[in-house]
Design a protein around this motif. Structure first.
Motif, short mmCIF file in Angstrom:
data_model
loop_
_atom_site.label_atom_id
_atom_site.label_comp_id
_atom_site.label_asym_id
_atom_site.label_seq_id
_atom_site.Cartn_x
_atom_site.Cartn_y
_atom_site.Cartn_z
N ASP A 83 0.27 -20.96 0.65
CA ASP A 83 -0.69 -21.04 -0.46
C ASP A 83 -0.03 -21.68 -1.68
O ASP A 83 -0.63 -22.55 -2.34
N TRP A 84 1.18 -21.25 -2.01
CA TRP A 84 1.87 -21.82 -3.17
C TRP A 84 2.18 -23.29 -2.95
O TRP A 84 2.11 -24.09 -3.88
N ASP A 85 2.53 -23.66 -1.73
CA ASP A 85 2.78 -25.08 -1.44
C ASP A 85 1.53 -25.91 -1.70
O ASP A 85 1.59 -26.99 -2.29
N THR A 86 0.39 -25.41 -1.25
CA THR A 86 -0.87 -26.14 -1.45
C THR A 86 -1.20 -26.25 -2.94
O THR A 86 -1.59 -27.33 -3.41
N LEU A 87 -1.05 -25.17 -3.67
CA LEU A 87 -1.34 -25.20 -5.10
C LEU A 87 -0.39 -26.13 -5.84
O LEU A 87 -0.79 -26.84 -6.77
N ARG A 88 0.88 -26.14 -5.43
CA ARG A 88 1.85 -27.01 -6.08
C ARG A 88 1.53 -28.48 -5.79
O ARG A 88 1.64 -29.33 -6.67
N GLN A 89 1.15 -28.78 -4.56
CA GLN A 89 0.87 -30.16 -4.19
C GLN A 89 -0.36 -30.71 -4.91
O GLN A 89 -0.46 -31.92 -5.12
N THR A 90 -1.27 -29.84 -5.28
CA THR A 90 -2.48 -30.28 -5.98
C THR A 90 -2.43 -30.02 -7.48
O THR A 90 -3.40 -30.32 -8.18
N GLY A 91 -1.34 -29.45 -7.98
CA GLY A 91 -1.22 -29.20 -9.41
C GLY A 91 -2.14 -28.11 -9.90
O GLY A 91 -2.50 -28.08 -11.09
N LEU A 92 -2.51 -27.17 -9.03
CA LEU A 92 -3.45 -26.11 -9.41
C LEU A 92 -2.78 -24.75 -9.54
O LEU A 92 -3.48 -23.74 -9.68
N ASN A 93 -1.46 -24.70 -9.47
CA ASN A 93 -0.80 -23.39 -9.57
C ASN A 93 -1.06 -22.73 -10.92
O ASN A 93 -1.06 -21.51 -11.03
N HIS A 94 -1.30 -23.53 -11.97
CA HIS A 94 -1.60 -22.94 -13.28
C HIS A 94 -2.97 -22.30 -13.30
O HIS A 94 -3.24 -21.43 -14.14
N GLN A 95 -3.86 -22.68 -12.38
CA GLN A 95 -5.18 -22.07 -12.34
C GLN A 95 -5.14 -20.68 -11.71
O GLN A 95 -5.91 -19.80 -12.10
N VAL A 96 -4.25 -20.50 -10.75
CA VAL A 96 -4.14 -19.19 -10.11
C VAL A 96 -3.41 -18.21 -11.01
O VAL A 96 -3.77 -17.04 -11.12
N ALA A 97 -2.36 -18.70 -11.68
CA ALA A 97 -1.71 -17.85 -12.67
C ALA A 97 -2.70 -17.60 -13.81
O ALA A 97 -3.47 -18.48 -14.20
#
Length: 827
Positions: free
Chosen positions: A237-251
């Motif tokens: 999940d974190w890999d996918t969020l990182r690849q799309t630049g969306l990890n800041h949305q989950v945090a």
């Protein structure tokens, strides 16, 4: 703004806030803190200069920020575990803090000890504990009595990797360790003393309620978005969020707090509309910000008071104070006051990437987006996304060494989807469940279905070729130039020469990568704690020899140390991966390395059960890259797999030099090599066999190799006692210079004619005041072989000094010598 309001904000405006932040940040570059007396003098002078009525207030603010941060940092470091208590069995009493994380049979949690009833050196401290092979359940707020073994915060240190000691300073962690058990797994050596009410206990109950209400797998995202509980997110999940630049949305972000605060203001408006007489006691323009602040504080509390939420709450508080005081503050002034308040409360927050991304993101938007011209919602969203992407890209590359190519498009979908649909519905469903359980569950399931569809789109975008690019470790100058380039590009349309601003980005996006001449090589001993991983680079080829350990509980040194180091050094592909043998401390990180990089050739000993897709490393097999020869000296054909003694022994040589990589071979194999291949053993550099164990490095073997320099890959104070003092003395008697990863971090050696040259010791290059000093062990010696004093040290070629990075997920491994002495906080 009225003139009276401007006068009241003098000394607390944007310039002084920026100077305060710069002063606090300057502290982070110090190798050692100034004496306590100077810190107090600096704070007093800084406050006087800041509050005095003169044009240089910002100078005083900078000095005050510097001195205040030094004082707080010094106090936190003084609170760390005393050396006398390290490694001892200690009985402690306290309460569980935060949300415990259970992974692969390992329970990890923060524990705050009581101020009374504990040893003096650990009373009232926050520690990180691991509990291995336990069946006990630990919930937030519970009080326990544990017998533990602790150590001061310490982790591995590599270029591009995570600095756990820095993380411990930021989080006020005084020690890490593990719960001592009697081996039964039922926790009979630990005692639960009761439970106390806490916000974290409430978060845990709500998280469980969401998991029960939403059966689909998307419930893990609802818990993360509504409560900041990311324990359910897997590495994929974190890999996918990182690849799309969306990890800041989950945090949990400030936007989430803004949504909740807006709901609070709407609720207040409805109350005043239904009961107009309330306006006689409290005017509605003053009441609505108070409702917004109350809801914002409440939501920030249930999500763990993460830094972006605190920043938003402070901005709301500033706006409320200005409204009550009849002194309206502009948005930039509100941001400046929030920044000053944040640094006054916690100056060490400058250590967190989230601090800079949060405040810088808002600052870019306030500066670039017009506030006097109405725009459509979609146009504002596009403009805001463009400003945020361009303005924050330099900081993203600086902190994480990566850039998502699909991030702008993914955020156009993710911002409305995550922030405007899934998150409000998750919060609404959670709140509605208090009064109407069935209705709350229905809303949560709706949010889950929306999240399923959104996640399907996101995963497909992450699979696009080139979705994420990794960038070699940049310099501080490259960051400054890129920020200047972003500023230039975001100036008004009429400013000329904007295409030239792209040139300022080149040092950041295309940093200079060290060149290696034909016939020479660079060998890097990566710091992986008690394990081994070596990187050998020639002019155009790269080989990794072993990948470090992977422990229960999700701590994989291949992922957290080897892969970031390779990215930081500019490695794109691996031409060969050699797993010397199947022991965990050598092969544990192999899967993580293979996931991150395409590998052309894979070698491992024949018969290793997990090495079916590896070709066997066989004696006398050789190849040549860029004038450098690689040759296996062991094992011979048809030798059965025997663990250490069947490990691959690799010799790397060029014109006038050689290096020997013997893995964990022991005395029997050493004697065989001395007897059968004495000339092939001769080498200028030797990686000490079996981490300096007493079973290896025999006198005959050492005489046959005759190295000038030897590298020992060990964990600090490891439970095996490596390297053994007798083995160290054997090398010293042979006039061999020694370098070890426990005290030096990553060690990089240039291999060329004339002898090995140590060109980098990461703990020296990245020395900061929060790092533990090198242990005064006999391993790290100043003695230099008389054969070549100048060949063993070349300080003129050392890379620039800079800070250690934070993993983009917030994953923070602290690596001890024993897996049970490692602390790996939650995402």
């Amino acid at each position: 703004m009225p003139a009276s309001a401007r006068r009241s904000l003098r000394g607390f405006g944007v310039a002084c806030a920026a100077a305060l932040a710069c002063g606090a940040t300057a502290t982070m570059g110090l190798p050692a803190l100034p004496p306590t007396g100077l810190r107090w003098i600096g704070l007093e002078l800084g406050l006087l200069g800041w509050l005095a009525p003169w044009r240089g207030r910002w100078i005083g603010a900078a000095l005050a920020g510097f001195a205040w941060t030094c004082l707080i940092a010094g106090h936190v470091i003084d609170q760390r575990l005393p050396a006398a208590l390290a490694g001892q069995d200690i009985t402690i009493v306290g309460r569980v803090d935060g949300l415990p994380e259970q992974r692969d049979g390992v329970l990890r949690f923060a524990f705050v000890t009581d101020a009374a009833g504990n040893p003096a050196g650990i009373a009232g401290r926050k520690i990180r504990l691991g509990w291995y092979r336990t069946t006990q359940l630990v919930t937030p707020g519970e009080r326990w009595r544990f017998t533990v073994k602790l150590r001061r915060p310490r982790g591995v240190l590599d270029p591009g990797g995570f600095d756990f000691e820095r993380f411990a300073l930021e989080r006020r962690i005084a020690a890490t360790g593990y719960v001592r058990d009697d081996g039964s797994g039922d926790g009979r050596a630990a005692q639960r003393l009761g439970a106390t009410w806490s916000i974290d206990a409430l978060r845990a109950r709500w998280s469980q309620a969401i998991a029960q209400a939403v059966p689909q797998t998307s419930s893990r995202f609802l818990r993360a978005l509504a409560l900041g509980d990311t324990r359910g997110l897997a590495e994929a999940d974190w890999d996918t969020l990182r690849q799309t630049g969306l990890n800041h949305q989950v945090a949990i972000s400030g936007f989430h707090v803004g949504v909740v605060a807006s709901f609070g203001a709407l609720l207040g408006w409805c109350l005043w509309w239904c009961f107009p007489r309330l306006g006689l006691r409290w005017p509605r323009p003053l009441a609505l910000p108070l409702f917004a602040l109350a809801f914002g504080i409440g939501y920030a509390a249930i999500t763990g008071f993460q830094l972006p939420t605190v920043r938003t709450v402070l901005m709301i508080a500033v706006a409320l104070s200005a409204r009550i005081g009849r002194r309206p503050a502009s948005a930039p002034d509100a941001l400046a006051l929030a920044l000053i308040a944040m640094l006054a409360i916690d100056p060490l927050s400058v250590l967190a990437p989230g601090f800079w991304l949060s405040f810088a993101g808002v600052a870019w938007l306030l500066w670039c987006l017009p506030r006097d011209r109405p725009r459509s919602h979609w146009r504002s969203l596009l403009a805001g996304q463009g400003v945020a992407t361009l303005g924050l890209l330099p900081l993203t590359v600086w902190f994480f060494s990566q850039a998502s190519i699909v991030a702008p498009l993914a955020n156009l979908i993710g911002i409305p989807g995550f922030a405007l649909l899934v998150t409000p519905l998750s919060i609404l469903g959670m709140a509605l469940g208090w009064a109407w359980s069935a209705g709350g569950d229905a809303v949560l399931r709706l949010a889950g279905h929306l999240m399923d569809g959104l996640w399907w789109v996101v995963t497909h975008m992450a699979s696009w070729p080139g979705a994420l690019i990794w960038i070699p470790e940049p310099s501080l100058l490259a960051l400054v130039l890129a920020l200047a380039g972003a500023f230039w590009l975001l100036l008004p349309r009429g400013v000329p020469g904007k295409p030239l601003a792209l040139l300022l980005w080149l040092p950041l996006l295309y940093p200079q990568v060290q060149t290696i001449r034909p016939g020479t090589a660079d060998l890097s001993m990566i710091d992986v704690g008690q394990g081994l991983s070596l990187l050998v680079r020639t002019q155009h080829h790269t080989l990794v020899f072993d990948t470090g350990p992977a422990f229960d509980g999700g701590l994989d040194l291949g992922e957290s140390a080897v892969v970031p180091t390779l990215h930081a050094l500019g490695v794109q592909t691996l031409d060969a991966l050699v797993i010397s043998h199947g022991d965990n401390d050598h092969a544990g990180g192999a899967d993580a390395v293979r996931r991150a990089f395409p590998v052309a050739l894979r070698y491992a000993p024949a018969g290793w059960p997990q090495g079916r897709d590896y070709q066997p490393c066989l004696q006398d097999e050789s190849w040549s890259w860029d004038g450098v020869e690689f040759r296996f000296l062991h094992p011979p054909q048809f030798m059965p797999y025997l663990g250490n003694d069947s490990g691959c022994v690799l010799r790397v040589s060029g014109p006038g030099w050689a290096a020997l990589l013997p893995a964990d071979i022991e005395a029997v194999i050493e004697q065989r090599l001395v007897r059968e291949q004495p000339r092939a053993l001769r080498a200028d550099l030797l990686v000490v066999p079996h981490h300096g164990s007493a079973t290896s490095s025999t006198s005959a073997f050492l005489t046959a190799v005759a190295p000038k320099l030897a590298l020992i890959s060990v964990g600090l104070d490891n439970r095996f006692g490596h390297p053994k003092p007798a083995v160290v003395q054997r090398y010293l008697d042979a006039h061999v210079a020694l370098e070890d990863s426990a005290n030096a971090g990553l060690v990089r050696v240039r291999l060329a004619a004339g002898g090995p040259v140590v060109v980098e010791r990461t703990r020296e290059r990245m020395r900061r005041f929060w790092q533990e000093p090198a242990a005064p062990a006999a391993v790290r010696v100043a003695q230099v072989p008389p054969a070549g004093p100048a060949a063993l040290r070349d300080t003129s070629r050392q890379p620039h000094a800079k800070r250690a990075r934070r993993d983009p997920r917030g994953h923070a491994p602290g690596v001890g010598s024993d897996p049970a002495e490692s602390a790996s906080p939650a995402h």
